[in-house]
Design an enzyme around this catalytic site. Structure first.
Site, PDB file in Angstrom:
ATOM      1  CG  PHE A  91       0.280   2.104  14.276  1.00 49.18           C
ATOM      2  CD1 PHE A  91       1.420   0.756  14.967  1.00 49.18           C
ATOM      3  CD2 PHE A  91      -0.155   1.523  13.314  1.00 49.18           C
ATOM      4  CE1 PHE A  91       1.555  -0.174  14.200  1.00 49.18           C
ATOM      5  CE2 PHE A  91      -0.165   0.161  12.801  1.00 49.18           C
ATOM      6  CZ  PHE A  91       0.667  -0.418  13.291  1.00 49.18           C
ATOM      7  CB  ALA A  96      -1.709  -1.264  15.772  1.00 55.99           C
ATOM      8  CG  HIS A 127     -10.927  16.076  19.012  1.00 55.15           C
ATOM      9  ND1 HIS A 127     -11.033  15.116  20.795  1.00 55.15           N
ATOM     10  CD2 HIS A 127      -9.756  14.886  18.515  1.00 55.15           C
ATOM     11  CE1 HIS A 127     -10.411  14.195  20.577  1.00 55.15           C
ATOM     12  NE2 HIS A 127      -9.945  13.999  19.076  1.00 55.15           N
ATOM     13  N   GLY A 161     -13.854   9.274  20.659  1.00 55.17           N
ATOM     14  CA  GLY A 161     -13.962   7.722  20.377  1.00 55.17           C
ATOM     15  C   GLY A 161     -12.672   6.657  21.369  1.00 55.17           C
ATOM     16  N   GLY A 197       0.760  -1.195  -0.002  1.00 53.51           N
ATOM     17  CA  GLY A 197      -0.339  -0.151  -0.095  1.00 53.51           C
ATOM     18  C   GLY A 197       0.739   0.941  -0.192  1.00 53.51           C
ATOM     19  CE  LYS A 222     -14.084  13.581  18.336  1.00 57.93           C
ATOM     20  NZ  LYS A 222     -13.610  12.406  17.065  1.00 57.93           N
ATOM     21  CB  THR A 261      -9.153  -0.454  10.111  1.00 56.49           C
ATOM     22  OG1 THR A 261      -9.652  -0.170   9.265  1.00 56.49           O
ATOM     23  CG2 THR A 261      -8.084   0.166  11.359  1.00 56.49           C
TER      24      THR A 261
END
Lengths: 255, 255, 255, 255
Positions: B118, B115, B145, B155, B9, B149, B91
């Site tokens: 990271f 993961a 944030h 999360g 990728g 958002k 993911t």
């Protein structure tokens, strides 16, 4: 199950604060009090003693000791031999004494704690800072205290720096060609990283460890406002030593 | 000893950032690149592939994967079977796939990492917060944030709260009779503690966990400024998986 | 030149703290003390009175008043009429009383101060926050207090918000389509911006106003640790009223 | 009423950012663009020029200048003479040039701004810090920058310290007998107070001024993340100069 606690040195500032703390915790109970300066025979129904020898045979689980360096070693030895797990905040033990008491406690299969510092928050900060420094070798320490403090950096900052230095990969931070236009601006150097000491009225005792890496930062801060902060460590010590079978030096070993 | 790394990728944003990171680390070397959209046969002398089957037999230690959910499972399986320890940031894995890949890696005696996050700093913050909550059950989370958002709390804040909740002794915080004169002032309740979400232009992604106890406070803060913060975690993953013999899910297991 | 100070209500907590403060400042001197509960005729050589009428003709410049709402109005009137510039920390004045006392003081050409809040730091924070909000309309307030506090948000936070609202250009902050997955996460709304209330043991009284704009942030924070913080405001009041010729309401008018 | 803006140096980094900012503000409109390196005759329908002389007679209110020290003086003079209120971010003006341009602008009854720093947040921080230092003479400055920065303390920290020093009552802070066990821990001394410089990767440009007094603390912090932070100052400058009738040096004079 209630833990019964003897408090030695209950007339002193730390000892009397410990009595209050124990009374307020429903899992704990004061079994007896010791202080050579006590004149009363009992306090709030709790028996009071002026010498430890009279306390043999008392039914208690833990011996909290905030006495003096002169008697703390003998007290701790006495506690272990009589089956009281010691939680000792008195300073002045030699390395030999600690080793001997630890061995004795193991032989008697009894837990115990001698702690130079009972502030759980300060100890957690040091532990976290050391762990973070494995992954973030770039860090600076800023410690902030009231302006009556004479020495800089603080003992806690130096201890934190030493713990970090045991695990951090050696690195000299900052730009290779950095220079100070005002001497001291970059703080004190310790093993390649920097320590800054702020002194201002109104402050008590605070410490910040700041880590930086590409695109991120991690900051750990502990604020200590007054002596009551030590009591959560004493409380934890009492509840942990009854589960252990050997005396340790340093609250961090019970966390 | 140099670790040879395949990057799958490599045309994507994360993949290309990973290529740069590997090139800048003297302990690492790019062994080969994979991307179905690649048109070149090599890049800077490094062989480029458009399908994984052609890569069998290449001499490499680690397979870094920033591809798509559609192919990541097959890629990871291929990597393990061909002796490349996978470090996967893609993911979309199911629990069954993770269990199966972990078992396969153990069978092949090869390390690996999948993961979802990271950012080492964010993971350390969660770990430290969970540990501190054992001793300081009174805490509040403030996450901050940028003002684009849409969801609150973040999360990461919810995940931090869940980790804390696994170890913290249950407690409903605040005064028993506290009340809000403006609704929402005390934030969102989560298992007896509070979460506050700040949204402002200029901010990126920040989180603070504040603990309070008698006479003291402990504050843990993570600041994330940009995507480069993920690369220290990828770097760590590469260096750790070559020492392991089974795939794990979550960078925290390599810290 | 020494300023001579009368302290009314010197037996109370604030009054006695004020006596200590005046004694420690070489520019100030205690001229006389007043308290209906006093039994002594003098204290450390300073004359003590139990009713104000006996104090006419005393040589003093300033009348510090920490009494009760019942007598403070009469005391302040008496002070002005007798040439003592009043510095009043007692609460409970009506708007009419303040207007009348201010007019009386102007007539007598004497300065004076009635202040609901003597914490200079808190007042500066409000002033700075209001000014910054002219240029940075995006802001959030976080106030943090001990966990015995019953109301949220704090009175200081609401007052700060009101002062900001007088000068800030109206704006509803946050993403237009933002939503809370846990109710209350985004805090209390006040005129389009948000207020968050943190309650933790160990904390005293703290307030942060955070401003955000493209690429930058500005944070203003005040920490109040104990009652001694009010005395710098009383000290300032004493030194300023002797230079003025009319009574004002609010310490901010002397800054 | 729309303000028509000429942007000189629109091919440069700051100039092109200014074009974007003006386009996004509905109260502003780009009237014309100037850059000697421009090859196009117009951009998005806006006329483009390569020398200022051709711009006489254009209908515009403000001249934004992000050019070079070599031409900025002549440009500003030209703008004033042609009725365009200058907003100049180019550096390198001598004191004589500023005085002369200010006099010329007054003669022509036209506003203007030459600013070495357009970050409103940084300017507010300095102003607030100076004001607070009147009441809180005990303070320390902590400035934090990325670890490529060569000089310490930062220019902004020194400028802040100078502004504070103009109003702060002289005082040497800290314990009279304080001593450093590690040289530099107490930071750089400036007029009796201390400046600390932190350098870490991940940081950009941050400054904190911490004030302490009995029982309280006041902290002012500015965080600068990227160049976009300057544009709010340019925007403010444009909107203010059209209301003024003389050129000023320094954005603080328009706040």
């Amino acid at each position: 199950m209630t833990i019964n606690v003897i408090i030695a040195g209950f007339k002193g500032r730390m000892g009397s604060t410990a009595v209050e703390m124990v009374k307020q915790d429903q899992e704990l109970q004061v079994a007896a009090l010791l202080d050579p300066f006590a004149e009363e025979k009992e306090a709030d129904g709790i028996p009071v003693f002026t010498n430890k020898e009279s306390m043999q045979g008392i039914s208690a689980d833990v011996w909290v000791d905030f006495t003096t360096p002169q008697v703390a070693y003998e007290n701790t030895r006495f506690a272990i031999e009589n089956g009281f797990a010691p939680v000792v905040g008195t300073t002045g033990f030699t390395q030999e004494q600690i080793t001997e008491l630890s061995a004795l406690s193991a032989e008697k299969n009894i837990g115990g704690l001698i702690a130079p510092n009972f502030a759980i928050g300060a100890i957690l900060l040091m532990e976290f800072a050391a762990k973070a420094s494995k992954y973030f070798p770039d860090l600076e320490i800023i410690e902030l205290h009231h302006d009556k403090k004479k020495d800089a950096p603080s003992g806690t900052a130096v201890k934190t720096a030493e713990l970090i230095n045991q695990v951090r990969q050696p690195k000299k931070q900052g730009a290779a060609d950095e220079s100070e236009t005002l001497a001291g601006a970059r703080g004190a150097e310790f093993a390649g990283f920097r320590i800054h000491s702020v002194r201002l009225p109104g402050l008590v005792a605070h410490q910040e460890v700041i880590f930086g890496a590409a695109g991120e930062g991690l900051t750990l801060r502990h604020d200590s406002y007054d002596r009551s902060s030590f009591m959560s460590g004493v409380n934890l010590g009492i509840k942990e030593v009854v589960k252990r079978n050997q005396l340790v030096y340093g609250l961090e070993h019970l966390l």
